[in-house]
Write an enzyme that holds these catalytic residues in place. Structure first.
Site, PDB file in Angstrom:
ATOM      1  N   LYS A   1      36.566 -19.790  15.400  1.00  0.00           N
ATOM      2  CA  LYS A   1      35.555 -19.210  14.510  1.00  0.00           C
ATOM      3  C   LYS A   1      34.176 -19.579  15.030  1.00  0.00           C
ATOM      4  O   LYS A   1      33.896 -20.750  15.289  1.00  0.00           O
ATOM      5  CB  LYS A   1      35.731 -19.713  13.080  1.00  0.00           C
ATOM      6  CG  LYS A   1      34.773 -19.047  12.087  1.00  0.00           C
ATOM      7  CD  LYS A   1      35.167 -19.347  10.654  1.00  0.00           C
ATOM      8  CE  LYS A   1      34.739 -20.710  10.182  1.00  0.00           C
ATOM      9  NZ  LYS A   1      33.262 -20.816  10.007  1.00  0.00           N
ATOM     10  N   THR A   2      33.331 -18.555  15.179  1.00  0.00           N
ATOM     11  CA  THR A   2      32.008 -18.763  15.762  1.00  0.00           C
ATOM     12  C   THR A   2      30.893 -18.392  14.785  1.00  0.00           C
ATOM     13  O   THR A   2      31.090 -17.618  13.848  1.00  0.00           O
ATOM     14  CB  THR A   2      31.843 -17.910  17.034  1.00  0.00           C
ATOM     15  OG1 THR A   2      31.931 -16.512  16.683  1.00  0.00           O
ATOM     16  CG2 THR A   2      32.923 -18.228  18.050  1.00  0.00           C
ATOM     17  N   HIS A   3      29.727 -18.969  15.046  1.00  0.00           N
ATOM     18  CA  HIS A   3      28.458 -18.573  14.421  1.00  0.00           C
ATOM     19  C   HIS A   3      27.471 -18.414  15.574  1.00  0.00           C
ATOM     20  O   HIS A   3      26.630 -19.287  15.810  1.00  0.00           O
ATOM     21  CB  HIS A   3      27.956 -19.633  13.448  1.00  0.00           C
ATOM     22  CG  HIS A   3      28.628 -19.649  12.121  1.00  0.00           C
ATOM     23  ND1 HIS A   3      28.439 -18.671  11.173  1.00  0.00           N
ATOM     24  CD2 HIS A   3      29.499 -20.533  11.573  1.00  0.00           C
ATOM     25  CE1 HIS A   3      29.160 -18.952  10.099  1.00  0.00           C
ATOM     26  NE2 HIS A   3      29.820 -20.072  10.319  1.00  0.00           N
TER      27      HIS A   3
ATOM     28  N   ALA B   1      26.531  -8.630   4.454  1.00  0.00           N
ATOM     29  CA  ALA B   1      26.272  -8.514   3.009  1.00  0.00           C
ATOM     30  C   ALA B   1      25.209  -7.470   2.704  1.00  0.00           C
ATOM     31  O   ALA B   1      24.394  -7.665   1.807  1.00  0.00           O
ATOM     32  CB  ALA B   1      25.852  -9.870   2.442  1.00  0.00           C
TER      33      ALA B   1
ATOM     34  N   ILE C   1      24.013  -2.922   2.887  1.00  0.00           N
ATOM     35  CA  ILE C   1      24.537  -1.569   2.688  1.00  0.00           C
ATOM     36  C   ILE C   1      25.267  -1.096   3.947  1.00  0.00           C
ATOM     37  O   ILE C   1      25.084  -1.634   5.041  1.00  0.00           O
ATOM     38  CB  ILE C   1      23.414  -0.582   2.321  1.00  0.00           C
ATOM     39  CG1 ILE C   1      22.395  -0.472   3.470  1.00  0.00           C
ATOM     40  CG2 ILE C   1      22.735  -1.013   1.015  1.00  0.00           C
ATOM     41  CD1 ILE C   1      21.375   0.622   3.257  1.00  0.00           C
ATOM     42  N   GLY C   2      26.079  -0.054   3.808  1.00  0.00           N
ATOM     43  CA  GLY C   2      26.942   0.397   4.885  1.00  0.00           C
ATOM     44  C   GLY C   2      26.238   0.698   6.188  1.00  0.00           C
ATOM     45  O   GLY C   2      26.674   0.274   7.264  1.00  0.00           O
TER      46      GLY C   2
ATOM     47  N   LYS D   1      29.646 -12.928   7.915  1.00  0.00           N
ATOM     48  CA  LYS D   1      29.422 -12.762   6.482  1.00  0.00           C
ATOM     49  C   LYS D   1      28.409 -11.644   6.184  1.00  0.00           C
ATOM     50  O   LYS D   1      27.383 -11.838   5.527  1.00  0.00           O
ATOM     51  CB  LYS D   1      28.965 -14.065   5.837  1.00  0.00           C
ATOM     52  CG  LYS D   1      29.999 -15.191   5.895  1.00  0.00           C
ATOM     53  CD  LYS D   1      29.528 -16.409   5.107  1.00  0.00           C
ATOM     54  CE  LYS D   1      30.568 -17.526   5.106  1.00  0.00           C
ATOM     55  NZ  LYS D   1      30.672 -18.216   6.403  1.00  0.00           N
TER      56      LYS D   1
END
Length: 271
Positions: A61-63, A96, A98-99, A94
């Site tokens: 898992k990366t950031h 968060a 609009i499309g 993450k």
């Protein structure tokens, strides 16, 4: 038989999404349900840690947005390590918004996440349009999405009706949504009748020594997460690489891999 009682190998055959299937097959092949979260700001430390823990994990898992000396060659190095050690990549972005915005964030900009990350995640706050936007980019590439249904921090607002809405959104987009960041299985959550959805559950907040930190993180053991709560992948970060020395990191990675796998075998009755 309920999905939580099936082997990862058997469950892989039930998933149409390539990323979900690849993750389950990797878990079975490597006998590992361990994901290491590499949250460091230096490119050198990032790659060194991944090279050390790579043999023990199914997923990294990366950031990448916190790496101060990031460039595209880092992604090339990450992909090389993925092939060398046989693990998948999960960019913990993450999303968060609009499309249209998330589609651009996923495909473009500096990081171009969709090109290299097998799995990413999103908050369900914007509603189903966030899945539509991300899937327009990721689905043709065989990527998978996790929704944040619950979080491991003290005082999290991701509970109750919020969690139920996240699961309902996922059920409506089974081709792209492969599971959740959550603390328990989501079977039947938000449904009017019993269901066995077989979503993957990836769970942060796993520790063998500490029960929490000064910033609200709460920890449970691998057995509590995998056996008691029926989750699939344990996510561990500082508990593995916090001591810094290569031998200590290897020992901790093997320890967590062993504990997580033993809990899984006990859950499916093969211990």
């Amino acid at each position: 038989m309920a999905s939580k009682n099936l082997s990862y190998e058997d469950r892989a055959m039930r998933h149409a999404n390539p990323a979900a299937r690849a993750l389950l097959e990797t878990m079975e092949r490597k006998k590992s349900n361990l994901c290491v979260s590499v949250d460091v700001t230096s490119r050198k430390d990032f790659l060194n840690i991944i090279d050390v823990v790579g043999p023990f994990v199914c997923l990294i898992k990366t950031h990448v947005d916190i790496i101060e000396d990031f460039d595209q060659s880092l992604i090339e190095n990450l992909n090389e390590l993925s092939r060398k050690h046989d693990f998948l990549i999960f960019e913990d972005r993450k999303f968060a918004d609009i499309g249209n915005t998330v589609a651009l964030q996923y495909s473009s900009g500096v990081h171009k996440i969709a090109k290299w990350s097998h799995i990413t995640n999103a908050h369900p706050v914007p509603g189903p349009s966030i899945i539509t936007g991300l899937s327009s980019v990721g689905l043709p590439l065989g990527r998978g999405l996790l929704l944040l249904a619950e979080m491991s921090t003290k005082g999290s607002l991701a509970t109750g009706s919020y969690t139920e809405a996240a699961v309902q959104m996922a059920r409506a987009h089974r081709d792209f949504v492969i599971g959740f960041i959550a603390q328990r299985r989501m079977d039947g959550v938000g449904a009017n009748e019993a269901t066995d959805d077989d979503f993957l559950i990836l769970t942060p907040g796993v520790g063998l020594e500490s029960r929490g930190d000064s910033m609200g993180q709460q920890y449970r053991t691998p057995r509590e997460v995998v056996f008691d709560s029926g989750c699939d992948v344990i996510i561990v970060g500082r508990g593995i690489y916090g001591k810094g020395e290569i031998q200590a990191i290897q020992e901790q990675a093997e320890r967590y891999r062993t504990e997580g796998w033993a809990a899984y075998l006990a859950r499916i009755g093969r211990n």
